[in-house]
Design a protein around this motif. Structure first.
Motif, mmCIF file in Angstrom:
data_model
loop_
_atom_site.group_PDB
_atom_site.id
_atom_site.type_symbol
_atom_site.label_atom_id
_atom_site.label_comp_id
_atom_site.label_asym_id
_atom_site.label_seq_id
_atom_site.Cartn_x
_atom_site.Cartn_y
_atom_site.Cartn_z
ATOM 1 N N PRO A 44 0.728 -1.230 0.049
ATOM 2 C CA PRO A 44 -0.090 0.039 -0.041
ATOM 3 C C PRO A 44 1.087 1.330 -0.111
ATOM 4 N N ALA A 45 0.184 2.513 -0.520
ATOM 5 C CA ALA A 45 0.969 3.589 -0.651
ATOM 6 C C ALA A 45 0.071 4.668 -0.999
ATOM 7 N N THR A 46 0.648 5.751 -0.278
ATOM 8 C CA THR A 46 -0.415 7.235 -0.434
ATOM 9 C C THR A 46 0.385 7.903 -1.560
ATOM 10 N N LEU A 47 -0.506 8.452 -2.371
ATOM 11 C CA LEU A 47 -0.238 9.042 -3.577
ATOM 12 C C LEU A 47 -0.598 10.579 -3.574
ATOM 13 N N PHE A 48 0.414 11.368 -3.542
ATOM 14 C CA PHE A 48 0.123 12.930 -3.406
ATOM 15 C C PHE A 48 0.040 13.244 -5.010
ATOM 16 N N ALA A 65 -7.016 5.535 -8.537
ATOM 17 C CA ALA A 65 -7.737 5.981 -7.407
ATOM 18 C C ALA A 65 -8.670 4.791 -7.251
ATOM 19 N N HIS A 66 -8.860 3.957 -7.987
ATOM 20 C CA HIS A 66 -9.724 2.902 -7.913
ATOM 21 C C HIS A 66 -9.336 1.591 -7.214
ATOM 22 N N ASN A 67 -7.823 1.543 -7.221
ATOM 23 C CA ASN A 67 -7.093 0.523 -6.656
ATOM 24 C C ASN A 67 -7.015 0.887 -5.017
ATOM 25 N N PRO A 68 -7.441 -0.078 -4.290
ATOM 26 C CA PRO A 68 -7.679 -0.243 -2.971
ATOM 27 C C PRO A 68 -6.203 -0.134 -2.273
ATOM 28 N N LEU A 69 -5.290 -0.486 -2.901
ATOM 29 C CA LEU A 69 -3.847 -0.483 -2.431
ATOM 30 C C LEU A 69 -3.499 1.071 -2.216
ATOM 31 N N PHE A 70 -3.922 1.760 -3.019
ATOM 32 C CA PHE A 70 -3.495 3.468 -3.054
ATOM 33 C C PHE A 70 -4.673 4.238 -2.463
ATOM 34 N N GLU A 71 -4.284 5.402 -1.633
ATOM 35 C CA GLU A 71 -4.742 6.473 -1.070
ATOM 36 C C GLU A 71 -4.266 7.714 -1.799
ATOM 37 N N ILE A 72 -5.375 8.373 -2.541
ATOM 38 C CA ILE A 72 -5.017 9.622 -3.043
ATOM 39 C C ILE A 72 -5.125 10.886 -2.312
ATOM 40 N N GLU A 73 -3.996 11.682 -2.196
ATOM 41 C CA GLU A 73 -4.148 12.972 -1.626
ATOM 42 C C GLU A 73 -3.508 14.103 -2.281
ATOM 43 N N ASN A 74 -3.564 15.211 -1.723
ATOM 44 C CA ASN A 74 -3.375 16.513 -2.454
ATOM 45 C C ASN A 74 -2.243 17.013 -2.389
ATOM 46 N N HIS A 75 -1.628 17.315 -3.636
ATOM 47 C CA HIS A 75 -0.417 17.796 -4.056
ATOM 48 C C HIS A 75 -0.505 19.116 -4.729
ATOM 49 N N GLY A 76 -1.860 19.682 -4.354
ATOM 50 C CA GLY A 76 -1.633 21.171 -5.062
ATOM 51 C C GLY A 76 -1.870 21.369 -6.498
ATOM 52 N N PHE A 77 -2.240 22.537 -6.759
ATOM 53 C CA PHE A 77 -2.915 22.953 -8.112
ATOM 54 C C PHE A 77 -1.679 23.154 -9.067
ATOM 55 N N LEU A 78 -0.865 24.085 -8.634
ATOM 56 C CA LEU A 78 0.378 24.372 -9.307
ATOM 57 C C LEU A 78 1.802 24.116 -9.068
ATOM 58 N N VAL A 101 -2.767 30.978 -1.758
ATOM 59 C CA VAL A 101 -2.733 29.775 -0.855
ATOM 60 C C VAL A 101 -3.770 28.879 -0.873
ATOM 61 N N VAL A 102 -5.099 29.499 -0.824
ATOM 62 C CA VAL A 102 -6.357 28.794 -0.600
ATOM 63 C C VAL A 102 -6.693 28.281 -2.068
ATOM 64 N N ASP A 103 -6.155 28.914 -3.229
ATOM 65 C CA ASP A 103 -6.576 28.243 -4.667
ATOM 66 C C ASP A 103 -5.546 27.129 -4.514
ATOM 67 N N GLU A 104 -4.128 27.157 -4.196
ATOM 68 C CA GLU A 104 -3.203 26.081 -4.647
ATOM 69 C C GLU A 104 -3.752 24.784 -3.565
ATOM 70 N N VAL A 105 -4.623 24.955 -2.582
ATOM 71 C CA VAL A 105 -4.880 23.753 -1.866
ATOM 72 C C VAL A 105 -6.447 23.577 -2.517
ATOM 73 N N MET A 106 -7.404 24.195 -2.559
ATOM 74 C CA MET A 106 -8.634 23.717 -2.869
ATOM 75 C C MET A 106 -9.225 23.711 -4.159
ATOM 76 N N ILE A 107 -8.377 24.349 -5.321
ATOM 77 C CA ILE A 107 -8.689 23.715 -6.684
ATOM 78 C C ILE A 107 -8.724 22.409 -6.699
ATOM 79 N N ASN A 108 -7.311 21.806 -6.203
ATOM 80 C CA ASN A 108 -7.053 20.506 -6.487
ATOM 81 C C ASN A 108 -7.890 19.336 -5.520
#
Length: 217
Positions: A44-48, A65-78, A101-108
């Motif tokens: 298993p691995a977490t993917l940013f 994203a549909h593979n239960p081995l992986f967890e998808i996390e947020n690595h930003g917009f730009l 800052v908010v855009d970099e986090v929230m858009i993605n």
């Protein structure tokens, strides 16, 4: 810096492998050898994943994203360092103000949630750089600012030997930073050589969501 999580508390021999996909002109590749190995070995691995990488690899993103081995996390917009004054890191200019800052986090975040049906729990900025105000903003947005305590491949610039050595330095509760977007680097081979040795030492691998309550700065 207080408020940034970089490891988790545990007495067990468990570690979290995290892989960044940075996107952009030179960062939208896919390390198939690496991901195929993780799948074959049931690691298993977490993917940013950055928004630009998603746009360049929509079908691959959905497969991961549909593979239960992986967890998808947020690595930003730009893929910008997260700051409120444009501070740069590794030659990359950061976000200029609170709005960016908010855009970099929230858009993605919204993109990942729309495509997967799951809201990310963690945020790691481009270059893994936060300033103190940006850390507070990420918390206020409901995400956990996440970094690492083991630098696994230095932006996929490490040699096979260096990647292997870095992975073998883990301790219980380590969070390892690696990259899955640079197939011409040596990350895959280093991981492939290190994982069997870590297993022999009694280590197993977990998703960050499994240890969210044990995270420490």
């Amino acid at each position: 810096m207080p408020g940034i999580y970089q490891r988790f508390e545990t007495s067990e021999k468990i570690v979290a492998l995290t892989f960044d996909a940075c996107g952009g002109k030179e960062g939208s590749g896919y390390d198939k050898k690496l991901i195929d190995y993780l799948i074959q070995q049931r690691i298993p691995a977490t993917l940013f994943i950055n928004s630009r990488w998603i746009d360049a690899n929509p079908e691959l993103f959905q497969s991961l994203a549909h593979n239960p081995l992986f967890e998808i996390e947020n690595h930003g917009f730009l893929h910008k360092p997260l700051s409120v004054d444009g501070r740069s890191a590794y030659g990359i200019a950061g976000t200029q103000d609170v709005g960016q800052v908010v855009d970099e986090v929230m858009i993605n975040e919204r993109k990942i949630e729309r495509l997967t049906g799951r809201k990310p729990m963690f945020f790691r900025p481009g270059t893994a750089y936060f300033d103190d105000v940006a850390v507070q903003i990420v918390h206020q947005l409901g995400l956990k600012p996440l970094n690492y305590d083991v630098l696994g491949d230095a932006g996929a610039t490490y040699s096979t030997v260096q990647v292997k050595r870095a992975l073998l330095s883990v301790k219980p509760g380590s969070i390892v930073l690696l990259h899955m977007n640079m197939p011409h680097g040596d990350t895959a081979e280093g991981v492939i050589q290190a994982i069997p040795l870590l297993k022999k030492r009694g280590y197993r691998f977990v998703l960050l969501q499994e240890v969210a309550g044990q995270l420490r700065s």
